[in-house]
Design a protein around this motif. Structure first.
Motif, PDB file in Angstrom:
ATOM      1  N   ASP A  16     -21.523  24.442   1.453  1.00 25.26           N
ATOM      2  CA  ASP A  16     -22.714  24.085   0.687  1.00 25.26           C
ATOM      3  C   ASP A  16     -22.315  24.053  -0.791  1.00 25.26           C
ATOM      4  O   ASP A  16     -21.942  25.086  -1.349  1.00 25.26           O
ATOM      5  CB  ASP A  16     -23.781  25.150   0.958  1.00 25.26           C
ATOM      6  N   ILE A  17     -22.419  22.884  -1.405  1.00 26.35           N
ATOM      7  CA  ILE A  17     -21.922  22.723  -2.775  1.00 26.35           C
ATOM      8  C   ILE A  17     -22.711  23.578  -3.780  1.00 26.35           C
ATOM      9  O   ILE A  17     -22.177  23.924  -4.840  1.00 26.35           O
ATOM     10  CB  ILE A  17     -21.927  21.223  -3.180  1.00 26.35           C
ATOM     11  N   ASN A  30     -30.181   9.702  -7.505  1.00 27.44           N
ATOM     12  CA  ASN A  30     -30.688   8.319  -7.518  1.00 27.44           C
ATOM     13  C   ASN A  30     -30.840   7.869  -8.969  1.00 27.44           C
ATOM     14  O   ASN A  30     -30.807   8.702  -9.880  1.00 27.44           O
ATOM     15  CB  ASN A  30     -32.005   8.209  -6.741  1.00 27.44           C
ATOM     16  N   GLY A  37     -33.936  14.097  -1.419  1.00 24.43           N
ATOM     17  CA  GLY A  37     -33.508  14.921  -0.289  1.00 24.43           C
ATOM     18  C   GLY A  37     -32.033  15.217  -0.369  1.00 24.43           C
ATOM     19  O   GLY A  37     -31.439  15.184  -1.454  1.00 24.43           O
ATOM     20  N   VAL A  39     -28.277  16.396  -0.669  1.00 20.01           N
ATOM     21  CA  VAL A  39     -27.617  17.325  -1.582  1.00 20.01           C
ATOM     22  C   VAL A  39     -28.404  17.430  -2.891  1.00 20.01           C
ATOM     23  O   VAL A  39     -28.439  18.496  -3.525  1.00 20.01           O
ATOM     24  CB  VAL A  39     -26.136  16.911  -1.787  1.00 20.01           C
ATOM     25  N   ASP A  40     -29.063  16.351  -3.286  1.00 26.37           N
ATOM     26  CA  ASP A  40     -29.884  16.336  -4.507  1.00 26.37           C
ATOM     27  C   ASP A  40     -30.992  17.391  -4.399  1.00 26.37           C
ATOM     28  O   ASP A  40     -31.177  18.225  -5.303  1.00 26.37           O
ATOM     29  CB  ASP A  40     -30.478  14.919  -4.648  1.00 26.37           C
ATOM     30  N   SER A 123     -22.911   8.988  -1.618  1.00 26.98           N
ATOM     31  CA  SER A 123     -23.367   7.795  -0.865  1.00 26.98           C
ATOM     32  C   SER A 123     -23.193   7.899   0.648  1.00 26.98           C
ATOM     33  O   SER A 123     -23.507   6.944   1.364  1.00 26.98           O
ATOM     34  CB  SER A 123     -22.673   6.505  -1.347  1.00 26.98           C
ATOM     35  N   GLY A 125     -24.747   9.839   2.817  1.00 23.24           N
ATOM     36  CA  GLY A 125     -25.916  10.283   3.581  1.00 23.24           C
ATOM     37  C   GLY A 125     -26.924   9.149   3.652  1.00 23.24           C
ATOM     38  O   GLY A 125     -26.671   8.116   4.267  1.00 23.24           O
ATOM     39  N   VAL A 126     -28.051   9.347   2.968  1.00 23.63           N
ATOM     40  CA  VAL A 126     -29.129   8.354   2.943  1.00 23.63           C
ATOM     41  C   VAL A 126     -28.620   6.975   2.521  1.00 23.63           C
ATOM     42  O   VAL A 126     -29.109   5.948   3.000  1.00 23.63           O
ATOM     43  CB  VAL A 126     -30.224   8.808   1.942  1.00 23.63           C
TER      44      VAL A 126
HETATM   45  N1  AR6 Z   1     -23.667  20.617   0.038  1.00 26.37           N
HETATM   46  C1  AR6 Z   1     -22.746  19.649   0.244  1.00 26.37           C
HETATM   47  N2  AR6 Z   1     -23.047  18.456   0.818  1.00 26.37           N
HETATM   48  C2  AR6 Z   1     -24.328  18.249   1.213  1.00 26.37           C
HETATM   49  C3  AR6 Z   1     -25.352  19.211   1.029  1.00 26.37           C
HETATM   50  C4  AR6 Z   1     -24.980  20.439   0.408  1.00 26.37           C
HETATM   51  N3  AR6 Z   1     -25.865  21.414   0.185  1.00 26.37           N
HETATM   52  N4  AR6 Z   1     -26.505  18.699   1.530  1.00 26.37           N
HETATM   53  C5  AR6 Z   1     -26.225  17.467   2.022  1.00 26.37           C
HETATM   54  N5  AR6 Z   1     -24.914  17.197   1.843  1.00 26.37           N
HETATM   55  P1  AR6 Z   1     -27.064  12.418   0.471  1.00 26.37           P
HETATM   56  P2  AR6 Z   1     -26.476   9.831  -0.851  1.00 26.37           P
HETATM   57  C6  AR6 Z   1     -24.134  15.982   2.207  1.00 26.37           C
HETATM   58  O1  AR6 Z   1     -28.039  11.747   1.381  1.00 26.37           O
HETATM   59  O2  AR6 Z   1     -26.083   9.201   0.430  1.00 26.37           O
HETATM   60  C7  AR6 Z   1     -31.130  11.710  -2.186  1.00 26.37           C
HETATM   61  O3  AR6 Z   1     -32.452  11.694  -1.789  1.00 26.37           O
HETATM   62  C8  AR6 Z   1     -24.697  15.056   3.241  1.00 26.37           C
HETATM   63  O4  AR6 Z   1     -24.465  15.569   4.550  1.00 26.37           O
HETATM   64  O5  AR6 Z   1     -27.465  13.711  -0.145  1.00 26.37           O
HETATM   65  O6  AR6 Z   1     -25.620   9.577  -2.068  1.00 26.37           O
HETATM   66  C9  AR6 Z   1     -30.949  11.270  -3.632  1.00 26.37           C
HETATM   67  O7  AR6 Z   1     -32.059  11.604  -4.434  1.00 26.37           O
HETATM   68  C10 AR6 Z   1     -23.883  13.782   2.975  1.00 26.37           C
HETATM   69  O8  AR6 Z   1     -22.611  13.857   3.620  1.00 26.37           O
HETATM   70  O9  AR6 Z   1     -26.650  11.432  -0.774  1.00 26.37           O
HETATM   71  C11 AR6 Z   1     -30.783   9.794  -3.512  1.00 26.37           C
HETATM   72  O10 AR6 Z   1     -32.037   9.123  -3.470  1.00 26.37           O
HETATM   73  C12 AR6 Z   1     -23.654  13.824   1.471  1.00 26.37           C
HETATM   74  O11 AR6 Z   1     -24.017  15.159   1.052  1.00 26.37           O
HETATM   75  C13 AR6 Z   1     -30.076   9.614  -2.203  1.00 26.37           C
HETATM   76  O12 AR6 Z   1     -30.401  10.762  -1.421  1.00 26.37           O
HETATM   77  C14 AR6 Z   1     -24.458  12.839   0.672  1.00 26.37           C
HETATM   78  O13 AR6 Z   1     -25.706  12.605   1.287  1.00 26.37           O
HETATM   79  C15 AR6 Z   1     -28.559   9.595  -2.378  1.00 26.37           C
HETATM   80  O14 AR6 Z   1     -27.947   9.323  -1.144  1.00 26.37           O
END
Ligand code: AR6
Length: 178
Positions: A16-17, A30, A37, A39-40, A123, A125-126
């Motif tokens: 967990d970062i 974003n 949602g 990691v943000d 990038s 995840g979502v």
């Molecule tokens: N520690 C490390 N990695 C994590 C954590 C954590 N606590 N939580 C999730 N991840 P994403 P994106 C991973 O969707 O694709 C947001 O709503 C996750 O499993 O967080 O760049 C922003 O506000 C995945 O592998 O980011 C933007 O609107 C990685 O982090 C949008 O999502 C990135 O997933 C950005 O989308």
């Protein structure tokens, strides 16, 4: 897993970062820097409202760029909010934009006197970036930056899930040979 580059080191871990004990952690944000949602959401929850207060004053951030705020209640002094591309089909400049996120984040970290930085899989995840391609870009870009800049000695990729961690490890192994 780790790789030495000049005086620096790239490390890949699963976790967990928000718990990282480094100078700066990078957020996958974003372009409105409005929170969200993934990691943000986790970073804003753990770091507290001071981070969003600063985000509101920044006027957003272009895709491929990054901006810095306080780390609030986090152990990290700074959060670097990087805006990755939404993946469409790979023909909309996604690779360059993703590489730019990593480069800009490291440039800002240097400017703020950071020696250690932790990245999530921006990038992946979502925003839907295929993980093997994203991992190759992330590792290659960080390696190139560390080869041509001095000051940052420790870069960690902190991956939430085992499959993403393994994919980044494969990319790091590939990068050893190049
Ligand atoms: N520690 C490390 N990695 C994590 C954590 C954590 N606590 N939580 C999730 N991840 P994403 P994106 C991973 O969707 O694709 C947001 O709503 C996750 O499993 O967080 O760049 C922003 O506000 C995945 O592998 O980011 C933007 O609107 C990685 O982090 C949008 O999502 C990135 O997933 C950005 O989308």
């Amino acid at each position: 897993m780790e790789m030495k580059i000049e005086d620096a080191c790239i490390e890949i871990v699963q976790g967990d970062i928000t718990r990282e004990q480094v100078d700066a952690i990078v957020n996958a944000a974003n372009s409105g820097l409005r929170g969200g949602g993934g990691v943000d959401g986790a970073i804003h929850r753990a770091g507290g409202p001071a981070i969003m207060e600063e985000c509101r004053k920044l006027g957003g951030c272009d895709t491929g760029d990054a901006k810095v705020t306080t780390g609030g209640n986090l152990a990290a002094r700074y959060v670097i909010h990087a805006v990755g591309p939404v993946y469409r089909n790979g023909k909309h400049g996604e690779a360059d934009l993703l590489a730019s996120c990593y480069r800009r984040s490291l440039e800002l970290a240097l400017q703020h006197g950071c020696t250690s930085v932790s990245f999530p899989a921006i990038s992946c995840g979502v925003y839907g970036y295929p993980i093997p391609e994203a991992a190759a870009i992330a590792v290659r870009t960080v390696k190139a930056f560390l080869k041509s800049n001095r000051g940052i000695i420790y870069v960690r990729f902190v991956l939430f899930s085992e499959d993403v961690r393994r994919t980044f490890e494969d990319a790091l192994n590939e990068a050893r040979e190049s």
